[in-house]
Write a protein that holds these residues in place. Structure first.
Motif, PDB file in Angstrom:
ATOM      1  N   UNK A 139      15.601  -3.350  -4.425  1.00 54.08           N
ATOM      2  CA  UNK A 139      14.893  -2.329  -3.656  1.00 54.08           C
ATOM      3  C   UNK A 139      15.611  -0.987  -3.726  1.00 54.08           C
ATOM      4  N   UNK A 140      16.927  -0.995  -3.907  1.00 55.08           N
ATOM      5  CA  UNK A 140      17.689   0.249  -3.917  1.00 55.08           C
ATOM      6  C   UNK A 140      17.370   1.121  -5.133  1.00 55.08           C
ATOM      7  N   UNK A 141      16.874   0.506  -6.250  1.00 51.58           N
ATOM      8  CA  UNK A 141      16.618   1.252  -7.479  1.00 51.58           C
ATOM      9  C   UNK A 141      15.149   1.635  -7.656  1.00 51.58           C
ATOM     10  N   UNK A 142      14.344   1.481  -6.623  1.00 55.61           N
ATOM     11  CA  UNK A 142      12.930   1.802  -6.722  1.00 55.61           C
ATOM     12  C   UNK A 142      12.717   3.308  -6.807  1.00 55.61           C
ATOM     13  N   UNK A 143      11.676   3.756  -7.537  1.00 54.98           N
ATOM     14  CA  UNK A 143      11.376   5.191  -7.545  1.00 54.98           C
ATOM     15  C   UNK A 143      10.855   5.637  -6.184  1.00 54.98           C
ATOM     16  N   UNK A 144      10.886   6.953  -5.977  1.00 54.01           N
ATOM     17  CA  UNK A 144      10.411   7.501  -4.701  1.00 54.01           C
ATOM     18  C   UNK A 144       8.930   7.197  -4.538  1.00 54.01           C
ATOM     19  N   UNK A 145       8.559   6.778  -3.330  1.00 57.32           N
ATOM     20  CA  UNK A 145       7.173   6.446  -3.034  1.00 57.32           C
ATOM     21  C   UNK A 145       6.517   7.592  -2.275  1.00 57.32           C
ATOM     22  N   UNK A 146       5.185   7.719  -2.384  1.00 56.97           N
ATOM     23  CA  UNK A 146       4.476   8.701  -1.554  1.00 56.97           C
ATOM     24  C   UNK A 146       4.702   8.405  -0.081  1.00 56.97           C
ATOM     25  N   UNK A 147       4.743   9.461   0.721  1.00 58.36           N
ATOM     26  CA  UNK A 147       5.013   9.288   2.154  1.00 58.36           C
ATOM     27  C   UNK A 147       3.962   8.402   2.817  1.00 58.36           C
ATOM     28  N   UNK A 148       2.698   8.508   2.364  1.00 52.78           N
ATOM     29  CA  UNK A 148       1.642   7.685   2.961  1.00 52.78           C
ATOM     30  C   UNK A 148       1.906   6.212   2.737  1.00 52.78           C
ATOM     31  N   UNK A 149       2.264   5.856   1.497  1.00 53.76           N
ATOM     32  CA  UNK A 149       2.536   4.456   1.186  1.00 53.76           C
ATOM     33  C   UNK A 149       3.768   3.958   1.930  1.00 53.76           C
ATOM     34  N   UNK A 150       4.812   4.782   1.989  1.00 61.73           N
ATOM     35  CA  UNK A 150       6.038   4.373   2.677  1.00 61.73           C
ATOM     36  C   UNK A 150       5.776   4.133   4.159  1.00 61.73           C
ATOM     37  N   UNK A 151       4.931   4.966   4.747  1.00 61.19           N
ATOM     38  CA  UNK A 151       4.616   4.794   6.165  1.00 61.19           C
ATOM     39  C   UNK A 151       3.859   3.494   6.396  1.00 61.19           C
ATOM     40  N   UNK A 152       2.894   3.183   5.508  1.00 66.28           N
ATOM     41  CA  UNK A 152       2.135   1.930   5.637  1.00 66.28           C
ATOM     42  C   UNK A 152       3.058   0.733   5.474  1.00 66.28           C
ATOM     43  N   UNK A 153       3.965   0.791   4.511  1.00 66.91           N
ATOM     44  CA  UNK A 153       4.900  -0.318   4.296  1.00 66.91           C
ATOM     45  C   UNK A 153       5.832  -0.490   5.496  1.00 66.91           C
ATOM     46  N   UNK A 154       6.310   0.636   6.044  1.00 63.45           N
ATOM     47  CA  UNK A 154       7.205   0.560   7.199  1.00 63.45           C
ATOM     48  C   UNK A 154       6.502  -0.080   8.391  1.00 63.45           C
ATOM     49  N   UNK A 155       5.250   0.296   8.631  1.00 63.70           N
ATOM     50  CA  UNK A 155       4.509  -0.285   9.747  1.00 63.70           C
ATOM     51  C   UNK A 155       4.181  -1.755   9.495  1.00 63.70           C
ATOM     52  N   UNK A 156       3.923  -2.104   8.234  1.00 65.85           N
ATOM     53  CA  UNK A 156       3.687  -3.505   7.906  1.00 65.85           C
ATOM     54  C   UNK A 156       4.939  -4.340   8.151  1.00 65.85           C
ATOM     55  N   UNK A 157       6.089  -3.803   7.753  1.00 63.17           N
ATOM     56  CA  UNK A 157       7.354  -4.500   8.008  1.00 63.17           C
ATOM     57  C   UNK A 157       7.577  -4.663   9.507  1.00 63.17           C
TER      58      UNK A 157
END
Length: 376
Positions: free
Chosen positions: A269-287
């Motif tokens: 996970x540390x080497x992943x490319x930068x994600x769009x803020x919208x996707x990151x927010x959805x993933x954070x809320x899913x987690x």
């Protein structure tokens, strides 16, 4: 009675029509042109006054009726033209007004057919009575464009009215969507935070007698969690909240650790490319929602989290080793997972869940679609 009340209280025409109808009535002056150079009988003058008074009432009343209810007003104006045409060629004015009234019929096809019928009937009347061109030419040359323009104007007003209704509907749906968004965010924020506070409060209660120092630490953590939850609620209500995935993962690690659950995150996970803020927010809320469900229902001891890229898709997986199979139906129907599915669907993604010796959740988001959502 209703018509009389409208004449007294006003307005005489619907507000959306504007003030032009008050000016158009001045066209009746052409009907009186004859009497500037021809002397008529007292009876004709009396009939002239009655006709003008009756027509003014019919004219203004016609603006308040549409469809079949407008037919009597068109017929009345047409009849006045027929009655006066043999003795006053200015009666062409009534046919012009009748042509304009055809726009009240609503459906354009019917309105145009009525307009054609009025003009053809006026032509037949002129030819049958051998009326001069001073009657026929104004009727056709003015009646046709006035009628067509009135019908087109009625269509424009109708389209504008439908557009306003659509705008109101869109605004209503936007308000509903915003309430649903706030509801989902409140559930995710408070559900997670309150679960953590409850867990730490129970732990503090057990440590009160055995280890006062550890109990005080747990109480401080409860205070910090409560303050953090309050800050997130305020920012969520303001509509500006964006949660970073890495920050949320660290919070999940702390919350699970307090419940005796070990979190294992994929090192890739540390080497992943930068994600769009919208996707990151959805993933954070899913987690967050998944961790909240583990704390509430799973009774797990281990939680595995992975995040990667596959064929242009952001793939997020979380799995625990709990025994919460019995609660699977309740989880699927819960507000949290339903809100998670709605967020994922908005970005064109997919969400799946399986309960088999613990809960396994997989979320896929198209990177390109998420980037477009972020740019908007």
């Amino acid at each position: 009675m209703r018509l009389l009340r409208r004449w007294i209280d006003g307005p005489w025409v619907p507000p959306q029509v504007g003030r032009a109808p008050y000016l158009w009535i001045a066209s009746l002056a052409f009907f009186g042109w004859k009497y500037l150079y021809v002397d008529a009988s007292a009876l004709e003058y009396a009939l002239l006054a009655l006709t003008l008074a009756a027509f003014v009432v019919i004219y203004f009343a016609s603006f308040w009726y549409a469809g079949r209810r407008a037919v009597p007003f068109i017929a009345a104006a047409f009849a006045m033209g027929v009655a006066w045409a043999p003795v006053n060629f200015g009666a062409s004015t009534f046919f012009i007004f009748a042509s304009a009234m055809c726009s009240r019929l609503g459906r354009p096809r019917i309105a145009y057919c009525c307009l054609a019928a009025v003009l053809l009937s006026a032509t037949a009347l002129a030819l049958g009575l051998q009326l001069p061109l001073s009657f026929l030419i104004p009727t056709l040359a003015t009646g046709a464009p006035v009628g067509i323009a009135s019908i087109m104007d009625a269509q424009v007003r109708s389209s504008r009215r439908l557009l306003l209704l659509k705008q109101e509907e869109v605004e209503h749906l936007a308000r509903i969507a915003e309430r649903e968004r706030i509801s989902r965010d409140m559930h995710d924020l408070l559900g997670h935070s309150l679960s953590l506070i409850t867990l730490k409060a129970e732990l503090a209660g057990r440590l009160l007698e055995r280890d006062p120092a550890a109990c005080r630490q747990e109480i401080r953590d409860i205070e910090a969690s409560a303050r953090h939850a309050l800050a997130e609620v305020r920012s969520a209500v303001s509509g500006y909240r964006e949660t970073g995935f890495a920050q949320e993962l660290e919070r999940a690690r702390v919350a699970l650790s307090a419940a005796g659950v070990t979190l294992h995150a994929d090192a890739a996970m540390a080497s992943l490319p930068a994600m769009p803020a919208t996707a990151e927010n959805v993933l954070a809320l899913a987690l967050r929602e998944a961790v909240t469900n583990i704390l509430r229902h799973a009774g797990a001891t281990r939680c595995d989290v992975s995040l990667g890229m596959q064929d242009g898709l952001i793939v997020f997986r979380i799995r625990d080793d709990g025994k919460a199979v019995a609660e699977a139906g309740a989880l699927v129907q819960g507000n949290g997972l339903r809100g998670m599915q709605e967020r994922v669907a908005q970005l064109g993604g997919w969400l799946g869940m399986r309960c088999d010796q613990g809960m396994s959740l997989e979320l896929r988001l198209p990177m390109e679609r998420a980037a477009q959502g972020a740019s908007r």
